[in-house]
Each structure stands twice: as structure tokens, then as C-alpha cells.
Write a protein that holds these residues in place. Structure first.
Motif, PDB file in Angstrom:
ATOM      1  N   ASN A 202       1.492   0.456 -13.226  1.00  0.00           N
ATOM      2  CA  ASN A 202       1.891   0.874 -11.884  1.00  0.00           C
ATOM      3  C   ASN A 202       1.651   2.361 -11.665  1.00  0.00           C
ATOM      4  N   ARG A 206      -0.762   3.939  -8.895  1.00  0.00           N
ATOM      5  CA  ARG A 206      -0.165   4.899  -7.958  1.00  0.00           C
ATOM      6  C   ARG A 206      -0.975   6.192  -7.909  1.00  0.00           C
ATOM      7  N   ASP A 308       9.155   4.759 -10.639  1.00  0.00           N
ATOM      8  CA  ASP A 308       8.190   4.155  -9.727  1.00  0.00           C
ATOM      9  C   ASP A 308       8.834   3.988  -8.358  1.00  0.00           C
ATOM     10  N   PRO A 309       8.331   4.665  -7.323  1.00  0.00           N
ATOM     11  CA  PRO A 309       8.994   4.580  -6.017  1.00  0.00           C
ATOM     12  C   PRO A 309       8.797   3.222  -5.338  1.00  0.00           C
ATOM     13  N   GLN A 310       7.731   2.480  -5.721  1.00  0.00           N
ATOM     14  CA  GLN A 310       7.498   1.199  -5.038  1.00  0.00           C
ATOM     15  C   GLN A 310       7.497   0.075  -6.053  1.00  0.00           C
ATOM     16  N   LYS A 311       8.618  -0.101  -6.714  1.00  0.00           N
ATOM     17  CA  LYS A 311       8.687  -1.066  -7.813  1.00  0.00           C
ATOM     18  C   LYS A 311       8.073  -2.414  -7.447  1.00  0.00           C
ATOM     19  N   HIS A 313       5.588  -3.175  -5.488  1.00  0.00           N
ATOM     20  CA  HIS A 313       4.265  -3.200  -4.846  1.00  0.00           C
ATOM     21  C   HIS A 313       3.424  -4.368  -5.350  1.00  0.00           C
TER      22      HIS A 313
END
Ligand code: PPS
Length: 405
Positions: A202, A206, A308-311, A313
């Protein structure tokens, strides 16, 4: 004595010192083993190893009523390569050598909060990763010493340390560490190998680096990280793009490292899950083991770093997770045996019912064998599309900024 004059273009600096007994010629005795194999932070009581941290000065300095450890001085026992600037460089007492995506940035950051921990230039001073590249300016041995914190002579109580989580899986680093920093505390944070892999993937998606475009799917990536034609797990030949799958096979790395650093209290091994669940408790133990006095963290100190800000995604297919479980379980079991601790990463009941011959993929020393195992055995993965990352160092071209009207 007069401080040495420093010429940045000189590789060696001569220092005039009075003729005192040299600790390098006559090193202090090594502390005896404390009777434990190594330090896993769940052990209670912790083995005391503070004496390993540094040479005791004649005058002691206390903080919050506790005696502070003493910054390593190049005069103490380090090879000439680092022995310049006399006593003014603080050598690292610890290095967080692994594992990538195990929570190492948080650990490193929280450690810097302690008033007796001096911060170097940045976390990832991965000196030993570059030292062997011929003709590169990063091979300059000054690189490390220029970036270590400089300690005024009067204030040498305290320690410094580095965080290079690449080292655990790197080849040849343990030998260099043994040569240069034989008493470095080796801190390893071990996370569930699948979560670590997923987190690593991830992050690459990213950041769109290492040849990633940002559109990769985890299934494709796992199916053939290295473009090995449909063979599951596409294990590494250790060239080119880092093999994230191999990085999670912790026992192989430990087997290499313990040839140079047998399991002893020099190792601090941390279960990342426990750290995430109670950061303060883990930090208390790490500080205690490094010989540092306890430190009360202010409220709000434990913000996760590098999260991770968008787990969500890309959600991992549970079948793929099952397959990875089967892949990693034998390695994890060998790790549990080696460390005499069950991290509980895998659904062992389910796995005992169904076993693949994954061990055949590797020789005892961790090098890949010629044996292959194909995903075709798994009906959940049929439409194989193979993701083939470009060679290491090839980066997508930077987009030209659009001209403004
Ligand atoms: N305190 C705390 N609590 C819970 N989770 C935490 C914490 N600190 C770090 N993390 C998670 O650890 C992952 C980042 O690990 P690293 O800092 O080692 O990454 S790196 O190798 O330095 O890039 C990253 O995992 P992912 O979010 O799954 O990617 C972080 O969320």
C-alpha cells in the motif's frame, strides 16, 4: 587537549592525544551473559543490560533521580574509521534494524522524546546499505559520522541510535555491523507477515515509487511480484526491486543475522501487535533495557507515524489472505521455534488440515531453490494477469507541470 582540526576532504584525521591507556588496546571486560537467550519484551523481569550501553564516566549525572547512561565515545572501542572529532561524536547505541512497516518510525519517534536520547540527523541513516557501492559519494565513511549528533564534552550523558529497518532483510549488513558497532543494540519489531506485506504494498502504491504506478492490485502483485511467470510468491533472487514477500519471511533473516549476533540481550525483539496495543508499556520496557530512566510521555504522544491514510483503498481478498497464511505459516513456525515465542499470526488449525510443500521453495540457508509452486492449484485465482515491475532504479517520468494561463 586541543580539539582535532577537521578537513572534510581528508579521509583520516590525526589527533594528538596524551598517552593515556587506550581502551581499544585494553578493552573493558564484556559483561557476562545474563542467562536469557535474548530480550523479548514480554519477558518479565527484563534482563538488565544497561552496562552494555557505554563506559561509565567518573562523574555521574542523574535525571529524575536515575543515573543516565553514557554516550559512546570513539575513544572507547570503535575502529579508526569513526574515530575523529575526539570525544564529540556520540556513536549509536541502538539501531531499529527491522522490520519495514513494523511500526519502526513510531518507535524511533517516541524514543526521541526521551530527554537522554540525542537525535541524529534523521531516522534512516542506512549507512551500511550504501557503503559498498563503488564510486558513489554515499560510500564516504564520513557520511555516518557527519550525521551523528555532536555532544558537547560536558554533556555526554545520554545515548543516540538509528533506525534502518531495511537491515534485517539485507545481505551482508550483519558482518559490517559486527565490524564497526559490535555492541549495537539490535531492535526488531515483528508484525504479522501478511499485514506487513500489505502495508508495504500500500505504501508503494501510495507513493508511486519503485516502479509502481498507483494502479496495482494486491492480487496481481502477490501473484507475481517479480514477474516470475505465474509461480506463486515469485521469490526473490535479491536483485532489483526489493522483494516484499521475502522480507516477511523473518526466520530466514534471523538465521543470517544470528551467525554474527547470536541471540543474547543485545537483541530487543518486539511484537508489533503488542506495541500497537500499548505503546507506553513497550516504551517503558525499551527504555529500561537501554539503561535509560523512565520517562512520562505527555498526553497525545502516541500518534501512529506512517499510517496508511486510505486503509480500504484495496480490500484484500480473504482467499488470498488464506493462501498467504499457508505460505508464511512454515516460516513463522520456524521463527517461533527459534525465538521460543508464539506470535500467533496464523490460523494453525485450518492450516494443519491443508499443507503445501512450501519448504521446498528454499534451501536451508534461505536461498531460493529451483522448485516452483503454481497458483493454478487454487481455483480462486484463474485470470492471471502478471504485474511486472520495471527494473530497480527505473522511475516513471515526472509529469511536466501544466502551463498556467
Ligand atoms: N502506534 C501505532 N499503533 C498502530 N499502528 C501503528 C502505530 N505506529 C505505527 N503503526 C503502523 O505501522 C506501519 C508503519 O510502520 P513503519 O513505521 O515501520 O513503516 S516504515 O518501514 O518506516 O515505512 C503502519 O501500518 P499501515 O497503516 O498498515 O501501513 C502504521 O499504521
Amino acid at each position: 587537549t586541543t580539539p582535532p582540526t577537521l578537513n572534510r576532504h581528508q579521509s583520516e584525521v590525526t589527533v594528538d592525544r596524551p598517552k593515556t591507556p587506550s581502551p581499544r588496546r585494553d578493552p573493558p571486560p564484556r559483561p557476562q551473559s545474563v542467562g536469557r537467550k535474548y530480550v523479548l519484551l514480554h519477558q518479565d523481569p527484563l534482563p538488565t543490560a544497561a552496562t552494555w550501553i557505554g563506559q561509565k564516566p567518573n562523574d555521574t549525572l542523574t535525571w529524575n533521580g536515575a543515573e543516565l547512561p553514557f554516550c559512546y565515545s570513539p575513544e572507547f572501542d570503535y575502529p579508526d574509521v569513526l574515530a575523529y572529532r575526539d570525544q564529540h561524536v556520540c556513536m549509536p547505541s541502538f539501531n531499529i534494524i527491522g522490520t519495514l512497516k513494523g511500526g519502526t518510525s513510531s518507535m524511533y519517534t517516541y524514543m526521541q522524546n526521551h530527554p537522554a536520547v540525542y537525535s541524529p540527523f534523521k531516522k534512516e541513516l542506512c549507512w551500511f546499505r550504501f557503503v559498498r557501492i563503488p564510486g558513489s559519494d554515499v560510500a564516504d565513511p564520513d557520511m555516518l559520522r557527519r550525521r551523528l549528533p555532536l555532544i558537547p564534552r560536558a554533556n555526554e550523558h545520554g545515548i543516540t541510535g538509528l533506525g534502518c529497518p531495511f537491515y534485517l532483510a539485507d545481505y551482508g549488513v550483519s558482518e559490517l555491523v559486527k565490524e564497526i558497532f559490535p555492541r549495537l543494540r539490535l531492535i526488531v519489531m515483528l508484525r504479522n507477515p501478511i499485514d506487513r506485506l500489505y502495508s508495504m504494498f500500500n505504501m508503494r502504491v501510495r507513493y508511486t515509487d519503485d516502479g509502481f504506478t498507483g494502479r496495482e492490485k494486491f492480487e496481481d502483485f502477490v501473484r507475481c511480484q517479480r514477474g516470475s511467470h505465474g509461480n506463486v510468491m515469485c521469490t526473490s533472487d535479491h536483485e532489483g526491486t526489493r522483494d516484499f514477500i521475502y522480507e516477511s519471511m523473518y526466520v530466514l533473516h534471523f538465521r543470517r543475522w544470528i551467525r554474527d549476533f547470536p541471540l543474547s540481550p543485545q537483541w530487543i525483539i518486539i511484537d508489533s501487535a503488542e506495541f500497537y496495543a500499548d505503546e507506553e508499556q513497550t516504551m517503558r520496557k525499551v527504555f529500561a533495557h537501554l539503561g535509560l530512566p523512565p520517562f512520562d510521555f505527555p498526553n497525545g504522544s502516541f500518534r501512529p507515524i506512517n499510517a496508511d491514510p486510505q486503509k480500504a483503498h484495496h480490500i484484500m481478498d480473504p482467499k488470498l489472505r488464506g493462501l498467504l497464511d499457508e505460505f508464511y505459516a512454515p516460516y513463522s513456525e520456524q521463527l517461533y521455534d527459534l525465538l521460543d515465542y508464539d506470535f500467533g499470526w496464523h490460523d494453525t488449525d485450518r492450516l494443519n488440515a491443508r499443507r503445501f510443500p512450501f519448504n521446498e521453495l528454499f534451501h536451508e540457508d534461505g536461498t531460493p531453490s529451483n522448485a516452483t509452486y503454481t497458483l493454478r492449484d487454487d481455483p480462486s485465482i484463474e485470470d492471471a494477469r502478471f504485474y511486472r515491475p520495471p527494473a530497480f532504479g527505473v522511475r516513471p517520468k515526472a509529469k511536466k507541470p501544466k502551463p498556467r494561463n
